[in-house]
Design a protein around this motif. Structure first.
Motif, PDB file in Angstrom:
ATOM      1  N   PRO A 151       0.923  -1.267   0.262  1.00  0.00           N
ATOM      2  CA  PRO A 151      -0.057  -0.056   0.360  1.00  0.00           C
ATOM      3  C   PRO A 151       1.027   1.007   0.093  1.00  0.00           C
ATOM      4  O   PRO A 151       2.087   1.273   0.108  1.00  0.00           O
ATOM      5  N   TYR A 152       0.583   2.646  -0.505  1.00  0.00           N
ATOM      6  CA  TYR A 152       0.714   3.665  -0.466  1.00  0.00           C
ATOM      7  C   TYR A 152       1.612   3.707   1.259  1.00  0.00           C
ATOM      8  O   TYR A 152       2.121   5.210   1.602  1.00  0.00           O
ATOM      9  N   LEU A 153       0.204   3.865   1.993  1.00  0.00           N
ATOM     10  CA  LEU A 153       0.599   4.781   2.845  1.00  0.00           C
ATOM     11  C   LEU A 153       1.457   4.058   4.482  1.00  0.00           C
ATOM     12  O   LEU A 153       1.456   2.839   3.808  1.00  0.00           O
ATOM     13  N   ASP A 154       2.217   4.821   5.166  1.00  0.00           N
ATOM     14  CA  ASP A 154       3.114   3.944   5.754  1.00  0.00           C
ATOM     15  C   ASP A 154       1.746   3.117   7.207  1.00  0.00           C
ATOM     16  O   ASP A 154       1.994   2.296   7.878  1.00  0.00           O
ATOM     17  N   SER A 155       0.384   4.210   7.814  1.00  0.00           N
ATOM     18  CA  SER A 155       0.034   3.329   9.104  1.00  0.00           C
ATOM     19  C   SER A 155      -1.552   4.163   7.986  1.00  0.00           C
ATOM     20  O   SER A 155      -1.962   4.848   7.398  1.00  0.00           O
ATOM     21  N   LEU A 156      -2.622   3.688   8.731  1.00  0.00           N
ATOM     22  CA  LEU A 156      -3.839   3.724   8.469  1.00  0.00           C
ATOM     23  C   LEU A 156      -4.374   3.182   9.845  1.00  0.00           C
ATOM     24  O   LEU A 156      -4.646   1.829  10.582  1.00  0.00           O
ATOM     25  N   GLU A 157      -5.102   4.497  10.124  1.00  0.00           N
ATOM     26  CA  GLU A 157      -6.391   3.901  11.493  1.00  0.00           C
ATOM     27  C   GLU A 157      -7.921   4.107  11.561  1.00  0.00           C
ATOM     28  O   GLU A 157      -7.941   4.748  10.762  1.00  0.00           O
ATOM     29  N   LEU A 158      -8.415   3.118  12.227  1.00  0.00           N
ATOM     30  CA  LEU A 158      -9.639   2.625  11.715  1.00  0.00           C
ATOM     31  C   LEU A 158     -10.926   3.257  13.027  1.00  0.00           C
ATOM     32  O   LEU A 158     -10.296   2.344  13.862  1.00  0.00           O
ATOM     33  N   ILE A 159     -11.664   3.279  12.807  1.00  0.00           N
ATOM     34  CA  ILE A 159     -12.081   3.835  14.176  1.00  0.00           C
ATOM     35  C   ILE A 159     -13.505   4.170  13.877  1.00  0.00           C
ATOM     36  O   ILE A 159     -14.290   4.408  12.734  1.00  0.00           O
ATOM     37  N   GLY A 160     -14.972   4.307  15.083  1.00  0.00           N
ATOM     38  CA  GLY A 160     -16.388   4.209  14.287  1.00  0.00           C
ATOM     39  C   GLY A 160     -17.100   5.136  15.354  1.00  0.00           C
ATOM     40  O   GLY A 160     -16.647   5.904  16.417  1.00  0.00           O
ATOM     41  N   ILE A 161     -18.077   6.312  14.611  1.00  0.00           N
ATOM     42  CA  ILE A 161     -17.822   7.738  15.232  1.00  0.00           C
ATOM     43  C   ILE A 161     -19.633   7.024  14.782  1.00  0.00           C
ATOM     44  O   ILE A 161     -20.281   7.557  13.523  1.00  0.00           O
ATOM     45  N   PRO A 162     -20.989   6.774  15.875  1.00  0.00           N
ATOM     46  CA  PRO A 162     -21.818   6.642  15.177  1.00  0.00           C
ATOM     47  C   PRO A 162     -23.039   7.842  14.974  1.00  0.00           C
ATOM     48  O   PRO A 162     -23.564   7.770  13.887  1.00  0.00           O
ATOM     49  N   ASP A 163     -22.384   8.987  15.652  1.00  0.00           N
ATOM     50  CA  ASP A 163     -23.247  10.270  15.190  1.00  0.00           C
ATOM     51  C   ASP A 163     -22.280  11.267  14.153  1.00  0.00           C
ATOM     52  O   ASP A 163     -21.826  11.211  14.059  1.00  0.00           O
ATOM     53  N   GLU A 164     -24.019  11.493  12.960  1.00  0.00           N
ATOM     54  CA  GLU A 164     -23.183  12.079  11.675  1.00  0.00           C
ATOM     55  C   GLU A 164     -22.547  13.045  12.469  1.00  0.00           C
ATOM     56  O   GLU A 164     -21.525  13.730  11.252  1.00  0.00           O
ATOM     57  N   VAL A 165     -22.973  14.146  13.086  1.00  0.00           N
ATOM     58  CA  VAL A 165     -22.574  15.617  13.018  1.00  0.00           C
ATOM     59  C   VAL A 165     -21.134  15.191  14.134  1.00  0.00           C
ATOM     60  O   VAL A 165     -20.197  15.776  13.092  1.00  0.00           O
ATOM     61  N   ALA A 166     -20.685  13.461  14.126  1.00  0.00           N
ATOM     62  CA  ALA A 166     -20.305  14.273  15.607  1.00  0.00           C
ATOM     63  C   ALA A 166     -18.666  13.695  13.812  1.00  0.00           C
ATOM     64  O   ALA A 166     -17.352  14.600  14.063  1.00  0.00           O
ATOM     65  N   ARG A 167     -18.858  12.666  13.274  1.00  0.00           N
ATOM     66  CA  ARG A 167     -18.010  12.848  12.493  1.00  0.00           C
ATOM     67  C   ARG A 167     -17.537  13.845  11.095  1.00  0.00           C
ATOM     68  O   ARG A 167     -16.377  13.575  10.919  1.00  0.00           O
ATOM     69  N   VAL A 168     -18.993  14.502  11.316  1.00  0.00           N
ATOM     70  CA  VAL A 168     -18.537  15.991  10.660  1.00  0.00           C
ATOM     71  C   VAL A 168     -17.952  16.336  11.021  1.00  0.00           C
ATOM     72  O   VAL A 168     -16.341  17.270  10.504  1.00  0.00           O
ATOM     73  N   ASN A 169     -17.810  17.256  12.409  1.00  0.00           N
ATOM     74  CA  ASN A 169     -17.526  17.863  12.765  1.00  0.00           C
ATOM     75  C   ASN A 169     -15.815  16.985  13.076  1.00  0.00           C
ATOM     76  O   ASN A 169     -15.013  18.218  12.751  1.00  0.00           O
ATOM     77  N   ALA A 170     -15.789  15.761  13.113  1.00  0.00           N
ATOM     78  CA  ALA A 170     -14.601  15.651  13.364  1.00  0.00           C
ATOM     79  C   ALA A 170     -13.118  14.759  12.114  1.00  0.00           C
ATOM     80  O   ALA A 170     -11.891  15.752  12.190  1.00  0.00           O
ATOM     81  N   LEU A 171     -13.709  15.115  10.945  1.00  0.00           N
ATOM     82  CA  LEU A 171     -13.111  15.321   9.738  1.00  0.00           C
ATOM     83  C   LEU A 171     -13.231  16.929   9.725  1.00  0.00           C
ATOM     84  O   LEU A 171     -11.342  17.535   8.884  1.00  0.00           O
ATOM     85  N   LEU A 172     -13.908  17.493   9.964  1.00  0.00           N
ATOM     86  CA  LEU A 172     -13.978  19.552   9.706  1.00  0.00           C
ATOM     87  C   LEU A 172     -13.006  20.036  10.461  1.00  0.00           C
ATOM     88  O   LEU A 172     -11.557  20.880  10.442  1.00  0.00           O
ATOM     89  N   SER A 173     -12.219  19.499  11.477  1.00  0.00           N
ATOM     90  CA  SER A 173     -11.073  19.617  12.759  1.00  0.00           C
ATOM     91  C   SER A 173      -9.837  19.158  12.164  1.00  0.00           C
ATOM     92  O   SER A 173      -9.481  19.422  12.986  1.00  0.00           O
ATOM     93  N   GLY A 174     -10.203  18.174  11.817  1.00  0.00           N
ATOM     94  CA  GLY A 174      -8.748  17.551  11.098  1.00  0.00           C
ATOM     95  C   GLY A 174      -8.650  16.487  12.286  1.00  0.00           C
ATOM     96  O   GLY A 174      -7.541  15.706  11.746  1.00  0.00           O
ATOM     97  N   ASP A 175      -9.381  16.042  12.997  1.00  0.00           N
ATOM     98  CA  ASP A 175      -9.229  14.702  14.200  1.00  0.00           C
ATOM     99  C   ASP A 175      -8.912  13.254  12.887  1.00  0.00           C
ATOM    100  O   ASP A 175      -8.221  12.383  13.005  1.00  0.00           O
TER     101      ASP A 175
END
Length: 508
Positions: free
Chosen positions: A214-238
């Motif tokens: 693969p191209y990445l050195d590492s990949l992390e996968l998490i779950g965020i059930p709430d859609e608003v929280a997912r969007v906030n995490a994306l826009l904040s860079g988390d």
């Protein structure tokens, strides 16, 4: 029977697949290095490293990090060779698989025919907890002919076997594996950390059989059930990627200037379930009345902001090559709904209708049905259930409720899993002998035009008689940091049909 690549894409068949057929990647030159965190829908103590038990998008993505199948899906959702170097059949019943050479598991052992035999046969064992046991049971025998050669004999011909084998549940594990506290696959990442309900961290598999991946050195996968929280995490860079963006959030993501959307038309649908083993939902007139009560254009425009495709009460979307376009499109028709409900012994008290945010759009659909129902003599009581536990507690448990079905790669799979009389997930409990016979006939038919004709009749039967109503097919929307490259839509699910790990790179 051996088909060319062009024939495969044109027909959806893959009765003969020889040579490594890879999907065309994005034109940009991939970069090596970097780390990405991706957020899927859910995370729980039921998270698993066992491909056979995968149940949700987070599982499917996790398994794509650590395992491979004999085949995989390209951008059109068609199968191509992966761990298999060739996959051929003359009669669609007996298949010969030749494995790629020099493929290694993460523990350093070499992939062999014994691993394939073990991986496929365990899916038939109830003790494995396999989610695809009914599909795997089509395999009458799986045996090693030589260290790299496997013979699969089916109970009846099925031209879709290459597509079936590309599903994550059919990923190959090492023979004899019983401990899934860690992952030992052939996939692009090695499992460094797995905490069920918390996170999964993979690091690059330096011995991956696909050169440069693969191209990445590492990949992390998490779950965020709430859609608003997912969007906030994306826009904040988390996080750098999120799945299942609500149409209401699309403008906010795009206006950030640093993020974008991956739009994927798909076969995902939220459906109204009318159980045929009770009344009044088991009355054919009640079923037709409800189907005429759906304002499909309103659902598409208002509920999904046009991120949807109009459906016609069967599970084959209009952009599928097998779609029957000449079936009359069912529309909102209060007169027809009133006529059918007048022929039903409706209860004097409101009929409970169960919905939940877990079934995307169902809460709003239920409210619309309640409003229109009041105009034609149908009283509905909307019961909004929490997302947590909806599938185990309420799905298929009430006479009237909603489901939500993920895309499947073939018509055979969606019909087999959800509409066959004996299917465990036959949501409405309907039974139709003609439909069941056609299902077997279609599997064995190698001529695409004839298969389409058979599936066309099956679509007509489901639309007319089955106790499910499918108003629209939902377009998948993923959000991502623009520095994530290599993403492309695959119509089998979000995050490139959940198979993004080896394809993306970071340009940070």
């Amino acid at each position: 029977m051996r088909l060319s690549r062009r024939q495969m894409l044109g027909t959806g068949l893959a009765a003969g697949m020889t040579g490594l057929l890879l999907p065309r990647l994005a034109s940009a030159q991939p970069r090596r290095g970097g780390h990405i965190t991706a957020a899927s829908l859910s995370s729980s103590t039921a998270d698993t490293l066992d491909p056979a038990k995968g149940a949700l998008s987070t599982d499917y993505c996790r398994h794509a990090m650590f395992y491979n199948g004999l085949t995989d899906y390209d951008a059109q959702g068609q199968p191509y060779l992966c761990l298999a170097e060739s996959l051929e059949s003359r009669d669609q019943m007996t298949w010969r698989v030749v494995l790629r050479d020099h493929v290694k598991f993460h523990d350093g052992s070499s992939l062999s025919a014994d691993d394939v035999v073990f991986s496929l046969l365990r899916l038939q064992d109830p003790a494995s907890g396999s989610k695809v046991k009914p599909i795997a049971s089509q395999m009458a025998s799986v045996r090693a002919v030589s260290p790299r050669d496997v013979e699969i004999v089916l109970t009846s011909p099925n031209v879709d076997l290459p597509s079936i084998l590309a599903q994550s549940h059919f990923y190959i594990i090492k023979a004899g594996t019983t401990d899934f506290s860690k992952a030992n696959g052939t996939g692009p990442f090695r499992c460094q950390t797995f905490q069920a309900g918390v996170r999964t961290l993979g690091v690059r598999n330096e011995e991956y059989f696909r050169e440069g991946r693969p191209y990445l050195d590492s990949l992390e996968l998490i779950g965020i059930p709430d859609e608003v929280a997912r969007v906030n995490a994306l826009l904040s860079g988390d996080v750098h990627m999120i799945i299942a963006v609500n149409p209401r959030s699309t403008r906010r993501i795009r206006e950030s200037g640093t993020h974008d959307l991956l739009i994927t038309p798909s076969g995902l649908y939220t459906n109204l379930i009318m159980r045929r083993d009770g009344m009044p939902t088991g009355n054919p007139d009640f079923v037709l009345g409800m189907k005429h009560l759906f304002d499909r254009e309103l659902v598409k425009r208002a509920l999904f902001r046009d991120y949807a495709t109009i459906g016609n009460d069967h599970p084959i979307p209009p952009f599928d090559p097998l779609y029957r376009a000449d079936l009359p499109q069912r529309t909102l028709d209060l007169d027809k709904a009133r006529y059918h409900f007048a022929r039903v012994d409706l209860p004097s008290t409101p009929l409970p209708l169960y919905c939940s945010p877990a079934a995307e759009g169902s809460v709003d659909m239920a409210s619309v049905l309640q409003e229109y129902g009041s105009k034609v003599g149908l009283k509905l009581a909307v019961n909004r259930m929490p997302a947590d536990g909806y599938w185990s507690t309420h799905w298929m448990k009430h006479p009237l409720g909603f489901g939500n079905i993920n895309p499947r790669p073939t018509a055979d799979l969606v019909f087999s899993l959800f509409y066959k009389s004996t299917a465990a997930w036959n949501e409405s409990g309907w039974q139709n002998e003609r439909f069941d016979r056609l299902l077997l006939e279609a599997r064995a038919q190698g001529d695409f035009a004839l298969r389409k004709e058979i599936y066309g009749e099956m679509q007509a039967i489901v639309a007319a008689e089955c106790g499910t109503a499918i108003p629209v097919f939902i377009t998948l929307i993923d959000g991502f940091d623009k520095r994530v490259k290599g993403l492309r839509p695959i119509p089998l699910g979000g995050f490139m049909g959940y198979k993004f790990p080896e394809h993306v790179w970071w340009e940070g």
